[in-house]
Design an enzyme around this catalytic site. Structure first.
Site, PDB file in Angstrom:
ATOM      1  N   HIS A   1      -9.601   4.003  -3.098  1.00  0.00           N
ATOM      2  CA  HIS A   1      -8.999   4.048  -1.754  1.00  0.00           C
ATOM      3  C   HIS A   1     -10.047   4.493  -0.751  1.00  0.00           C
ATOM      4  O   HIS A   1     -10.993   5.200  -1.100  1.00  0.00           O
ATOM      5  CB  HIS A   1      -7.820   5.028  -1.722  1.00  0.00           C
TER       6      HIS A   1
ATOM      7  N   HIS B   1      -9.488   8.199   3.960  1.00  0.00           N
ATOM      8  CA  HIS B   1      -9.130   7.023   4.759  1.00  0.00           C
ATOM      9  C   HIS B   1      -9.871   7.121   6.083  1.00  0.00           C
ATOM     10  O   HIS B   1     -10.008   8.216   6.639  1.00  0.00           O
ATOM     11  CB  HIS B   1      -7.622   6.997   5.025  1.00  0.00           C
TER      12      HIS B   1
ATOM     13  N   ASP C   1       0.841  -1.194   0.000  1.00  0.00           N
ATOM     14  CA  ASP C   1       0.000   0.000   0.000  1.00  0.00           C
ATOM     15  C   ASP C   1       0.886   1.257   0.000  1.00  0.00           C
ATOM     16  O   ASP C   1       2.111   1.157  -0.035  1.00  0.00           O
ATOM     17  CB  ASP C   1      -0.896  -0.106   1.259  1.00  0.00           C
ATOM     18  N   HIS C   2       0.235   2.411   0.100  1.00  0.00           N
ATOM     19  CA  HIS C   2       0.906   3.734   0.076  1.00  0.00           C
ATOM     20  C   HIS C   2       2.382   3.720   0.481  1.00  0.00           C
ATOM     21  O   HIS C   2       2.723   3.382   1.620  1.00  0.00           O
ATOM     22  CB  HIS C   2       0.211   4.691   1.048  1.00  0.00           C
TER      23      HIS C   2
ATOM     24  N   GLU D   1      -4.165   7.714   7.597  1.00  0.00           N
ATOM     25  CA  GLU D   1      -3.882   6.288   7.636  1.00  0.00           C
ATOM     26  C   GLU D   1      -2.415   6.123   7.955  1.00  0.00           C
ATOM     27  O   GLU D   1      -1.574   6.817   7.386  1.00  0.00           O
ATOM     28  CB  GLU D   1      -4.209   5.637   6.291  1.00  0.00           C
TER      29      GLU D   1
ATOM     30  N   ASN E   1      -9.728  -0.710  -1.693  1.00  0.00           N
ATOM     31  CA  ASN E   1      -8.952  -0.895  -0.463  1.00  0.00           C
ATOM     32  C   ASN E   1      -9.849  -0.779   0.763  1.00  0.00           C
ATOM     33  O   ASN E   1     -10.638   0.160   0.867  1.00  0.00           O
ATOM     34  CB  ASN E   1      -7.873   0.179  -0.363  1.00  0.00           C
TER      35      ASN E   1
HETATM   36 ZN   LIG Z   1      -5.191   4.512   0.490  1.00  0.00          ZN
END
Ligand SMILES: [Zn+2]
Length: 346
Positions: free
Chosen positions: A249, A212, A95-96, A169, A271
């Site tokens: 997302h 998020h 992820d990110h 997040e 996600n």
């Molecule tokens: Zn994300």
């Protein structure tokens, strides 16, 4: 070999887009949460995506090591081993990863895959996200191009982001002034730069007001029609082949209608983290409240070994998280769609 290989992963994404469903991509931070995702996917007869964030990787490596790449490798190796016991395909993704963390996270993981390939082993991860959304678009895409050229040699898929996902997040908080809605100009530029790399494949997280985390109703204004505008523009400029594989997302807390609408515009991966975190913790909270005199040694008593054995409540957490994964599969129209052993449901 139920960790999907490159061809299988590409087919998974193509089928999702053609048949208008999407894969849940669930963040995991431990063996138990990874097992929960596999259980949920298998019970839904759906393929899916397990992903690890920088913070999740650091956590998984242990609190005195805190090595984000090492923890991600451990989780991925666990999934490679146990996935054979489930009748579905799973893809592994990270992820990110912001530009300043590439050296500590994505690049060592890519190097690990390159090492594995050199000795005839399958890739460790199937895809990695580079999140350059905080950078000016040109810098974001300069880095993305360099990464994608390297990824292409090892059958890795790159995920990038234009526009910014709001909320917080892994301790990364979006600026209040951030551009929460991407523009067609930005996504056209993505196609112009990345489509030059022949044979490479990428996923695009084009933001449409996503955040998020989960907020009370009214705080989040999603505008999925932005995705349609981006797709229409890219197809007009570069043809049908340029249509994006989109990533949603901040899927936690989204309504069924918002999910369906975004799938209809080409979202193939959604996600989910916050909702599965809550699903995991909820039965643990229940267990602690109902068995407080078993999990605690109160007034000279000894508690109850069975109640405080972590397996007791972690098994409940695994099952509850698996149920939440199943709900995600249903919302994403993925039930029964696994490609494993020709069980193709559609
Ligand atoms: Zn994300």
């Amino acid at each position: 070999m139920p960790v999907a290989d490159y061809k299988t992963y590409c087919r998974m994404l193509d089928r999702a887009r053609a048949n208008r469903f999407a894969y849940p991509a669930i963040n995991v931070t431990s063996l138990t949460t990874a097992n929960a995702v596999l259980k949920g996917l298998a019970e839904s007869r759906s393929d899916g995506i397990i992903q690890v964030s920088t913070g999740g990787g650091a956590f998984a490596s242990g609190s005195s090591v805190k090595d984000m790449a090492l923890g991600a490798i451990s989780i991925a190796e666990h999934v490679h081993r146990v996935a054979d016991s489930y009748s579905i395909y799973v893809a592994l993704h990270t992820d990110h990863c912001q530009a300043d963390k590439l050296d500590k996270f994505v690049l060592p993981l890519v190097a690990e895959t390159e090492r594995r390939r050199a000795s005839g082993l399958p890739n460790l991860f199937n895809s990695h996200m580079f999140d350059g959304s905080a950078l000016p678009l040109k810098e974001n895409l300069d880095i993305a191009v360099t990464l994608l050229e390297r990824f292409e040699n090892s059958e890795l898929i790159l995920e990038i982001e234009t526009g910014v996902v709001g909320g917080e997040e892994d301790g990364i908080k979006a600026e209040a002034s951030a551009k929460l809605y991407t523009t067609t100009e930005d996504t056209l530029e993505v196609a112009r730069r990345l489509n030059l790399i022949k044979g490479a494949r990428y996923l695009l997280a084009a933001t449409f007001g996503n955040v998020h985390g989960v907020y009370k109703p009214g705080h989040v204004r999603l505008n999925p029609s932005i995705l349609k505008e981006c797709q229409d523009a890219v197809v007009k400029a570069y043809g049908e082949k340029a249509r994006f594989d989109l990533v949603f997302h901040g899927g936690s807390g989204s309504s069924y209608e918002e999910i369906r609408e975004s799938i209809s515009y080409g979202v193939v991966k959604m996600n989910i983290d916050t909702d599965t975190q809550y699903a995991f913790t909820r039965p643990i909270a229940g267990h602690m409240f109902t068995h407080y005199d078993g999990v605690l040694k109160i007034e000279g008593e000894m508690g109850e070994k069975k109640a405080y054995d972590p397996r007791t409540y972690l098994a409940m957490a695994e099952t509850a998280m698996a149920e939440r994964v199943k709900r995600a599969v249903t919302e994403l129209r993925g039930e029964g769609t696994t490609m494993y052993k020709g069980q193709e449901g559609r």
